[in-house]
Enzyme design. Structure first.
Site, PDB file in Angstrom:
ATOM      1  N   LYS A 272       0.823  -1.213   0.000  1.00  0.00           N
ATOM      2  CA  LYS A 272       0.000   0.000   0.000  1.00  0.00           C
ATOM      3  C   LYS A 272       0.862   1.271   0.000  1.00  0.00           C
ATOM      4  CE  LYS A 272      -4.085  -2.000   2.337  1.00  0.00           C
ATOM      5  NZ  LYS A 272      -5.034  -1.807   3.469  1.00  0.00           N
TER       6      LYS A 272
ATOM      7  N   TYR B 130     -12.619  -1.832  -3.831  1.00  0.00           N
ATOM      8  CA  TYR B 130     -13.103  -1.998  -2.455  1.00  0.00           C
ATOM      9  C   TYR B 130     -14.629  -1.938  -2.360  1.00  0.00           C
ATOM     10  CZ  TYR B 130      -8.628  -1.817   0.149  1.00  0.00           C
ATOM     11  OH  TYR B 130      -7.408  -2.102   0.709  1.00  0.00           O
TER      12      TYR B 130
ATOM     13  N   ASN C 298      -1.924   0.281   6.915  1.00  0.00           N
ATOM     14  CA  ASN C 298      -1.445  -1.005   7.433  1.00  0.00           C
ATOM     15  C   ASN C 298      -0.583  -1.775   6.420  1.00  0.00           C
ATOM     16  OD1 ASN C 298      -3.474  -1.800   5.748  1.00  0.00           O
ATOM     17  ND2 ASN C 298      -4.743  -2.746   7.332  1.00  0.00           N
TER      18      ASN C 298
ATOM     19  N   HIS D 273      -2.196  -5.377   1.586  1.00  0.00           N
ATOM     20  CA  HIS D 273      -3.514  -5.993   1.369  1.00  0.00           C
ATOM     21  C   HIS D 273      -3.295  -7.437   0.951  1.00  0.00           C
ATOM     22  CE1 HIS D 273      -7.526  -6.778  -0.298  1.00  0.00           C
ATOM     23  NE2 HIS D 273      -6.866  -7.410  -1.272  1.00  0.00           N
TER      24      HIS D 273
ATOM     25  N   GLU E 172      -9.822 -10.458  -7.594  1.00  0.00           N
ATOM     26  CA  GLU E 172      -8.844  -9.380  -7.409  1.00  0.00           C
ATOM     27  C   GLU E 172      -7.675  -9.512  -8.394  1.00  0.00           C
ATOM     28  OE1 GLU E 172      -7.861  -9.395  -3.227  1.00  0.00           O
ATOM     29  OE2 GLU E 172      -9.802  -8.539  -2.682  1.00  0.00           O
TER      30      GLU E 172
HETATM   31  P1  ADP Z   1      -8.202  -6.558   5.663  1.00  0.00           P
HETATM   32  O1  ADP Z   1      -7.370  -5.599   4.846  1.00  0.00           O
HETATM   33  O2  ADP Z   1      -7.452  -7.093   6.857  1.00  0.00           O
HETATM   34  O3  ADP Z   1      -8.821  -7.643   4.826  1.00  0.00           O
HETATM   35  P2  ADP Z   1     -10.830  -5.322   5.689  1.00  0.00           P
HETATM   36  O4  ADP Z   1     -11.079  -6.020   4.399  1.00  0.00           O
HETATM   37  O5  ADP Z   1     -11.824  -5.478   6.781  1.00  0.00           O
HETATM   38  O6  ADP Z   1      -9.393  -5.708   6.297  1.00  0.00           O
HETATM   39  O7  ADP Z   1     -10.704  -3.769   5.428  1.00  0.00           O
HETATM   40  C1  ADP Z   1     -10.022  -3.277   4.285  1.00  0.00           C
HETATM   41  C2  ADP Z   1      -9.105  -2.154   4.718  1.00  0.00           C
HETATM   42  O8  ADP Z   1      -9.904  -1.099   5.228  1.00  0.00           O
HETATM   43  C3  ADP Z   1      -8.155  -2.516   5.881  1.00  0.00           C
HETATM   44  O9  ADP Z   1      -6.954  -3.110   5.443  1.00  0.00           O
HETATM   45  C4  ADP Z   1      -7.928  -1.185   6.532  1.00  0.00           C
HETATM   46  O10 ADP Z   1      -6.889  -0.469   5.854  1.00  0.00           O
HETATM   47  C5  ADP Z   1      -9.237  -0.458   6.312  1.00  0.00           C
HETATM   48  N1  ADP Z   1     -10.076  -0.548   7.504  1.00  0.00           N
HETATM   49  C6  ADP Z   1     -10.702  -1.645   7.991  1.00  0.00           C
HETATM   50  N2  ADP Z   1     -11.378  -1.380   9.111  1.00  0.00           N
HETATM   51  C7  ADP Z   1     -11.178  -0.067   9.364  1.00  0.00           C
HETATM   52  C8  ADP Z   1     -11.611   0.820  10.380  1.00  0.00           C
HETATM   53  N3  ADP Z   1     -12.396   0.420  11.383  1.00  0.00           N
HETATM   54  N4  ADP Z   1     -11.210   2.114  10.312  1.00  0.00           N
HETATM   55  C9  ADP Z   1     -10.421   2.543   9.300  1.00  0.00           C
HETATM   56  N5  ADP Z   1      -9.964   1.754   8.293  1.00  0.00           N
HETATM   57  C10 ADP Z   1     -10.346   0.470   8.328  1.00  0.00           C
HETATM   58 MG    MG Z   2     -10.214  -7.525   3.278  1.00  0.00          MG
END
Ligand code: ADP
Ligand code: MG
Length: 136
Positions: A12, A52, A115, A118, A129
């Site tokens: 990212k 997304y 973070n 992905h 994807e």
């Molecule tokens: P992951 O990336 O672990 O699969 P998700 O698919 O639930 O997580 O969410 C996609 C992305 O959205 C996450 O990687 C994170 O960057 C962001 N995200 C998820 N939950 C939150 C939240 N509560 N607040 C802000 N950003 C979030």
């Molecule tokens: Mg996800």
């Protein structure tokens, strides 16, 4: 019995900005992943919204899409046995504060939104994807 899979990984903007892509790619390699396809791109907000779409009802959707389109990213297809689940394990929890020691998000993540990586969450989504970024 072999169960070779492919999954989609994204380094990212926060990690590319800190020039961590080679270090993170090396983490994939030492953990047994083959990087089959790879490209560095800068997507538009509209493309991020499409990628997304599953999160479109979430309160963080707009920020998430603005963020993913805020700078260059590295998208890759990773291949190994059980690639989808093993990549999720290597990445760690979504929130770096809750990620286990040694995981990529623990090591490199800054916050829940920044973070660093992905990874697809299922084989079905991995195919969708991979097609999204690497079709033709
Ligand atoms: P992951 O990336 O672990 O699969 P998700 O698919 O639930 O997580 O969410 C996609 C992305 O959205 C996450 O990687 C994170 O960057 C962001 N995200 C998820 N939950 C939150 C939240 N509560 N607040 C802000 N950003 C979030
Ligand atoms: Mg996800």
């Amino acid at each position: 019995m072999s169960n070779t899979e492919q999954t989609l990984s994204i380094i990212k903007p926060d990690a590319v900005e800190r020039n961590l892509q080679d270090e993170i790619k090396n983490e994939f390699k030492i953990n047994g992943f083959e990087i089959v396809k790879e490209k560095k791109i800068h997507i538009s907000k509209q493309e991020a919204e499409k990628f997304y779409k599953v999160h479109e009802t979430k309160p963080f959707y707009n920020n998430l899409c603005a963020y993913l389109s805020s700078g260059p990213i590295v998208v890759m297809t990773l291949q190994k046995e059980n690639a989808v689940l093993d990549n999720r394990k290597l990445m760690g929890a979504t929130n770096p504060d809750q990620a286990e020691e040694g995981t990529l998000r623990k090591k490199y993540g800054i916050s829940i939104d920044k973070n660093s990586v992905h990874g697809s969450d299922s084989n079905e989504n991995a195919k969708i994807e991979i097609d999204f970024f690497f079709k033709d």
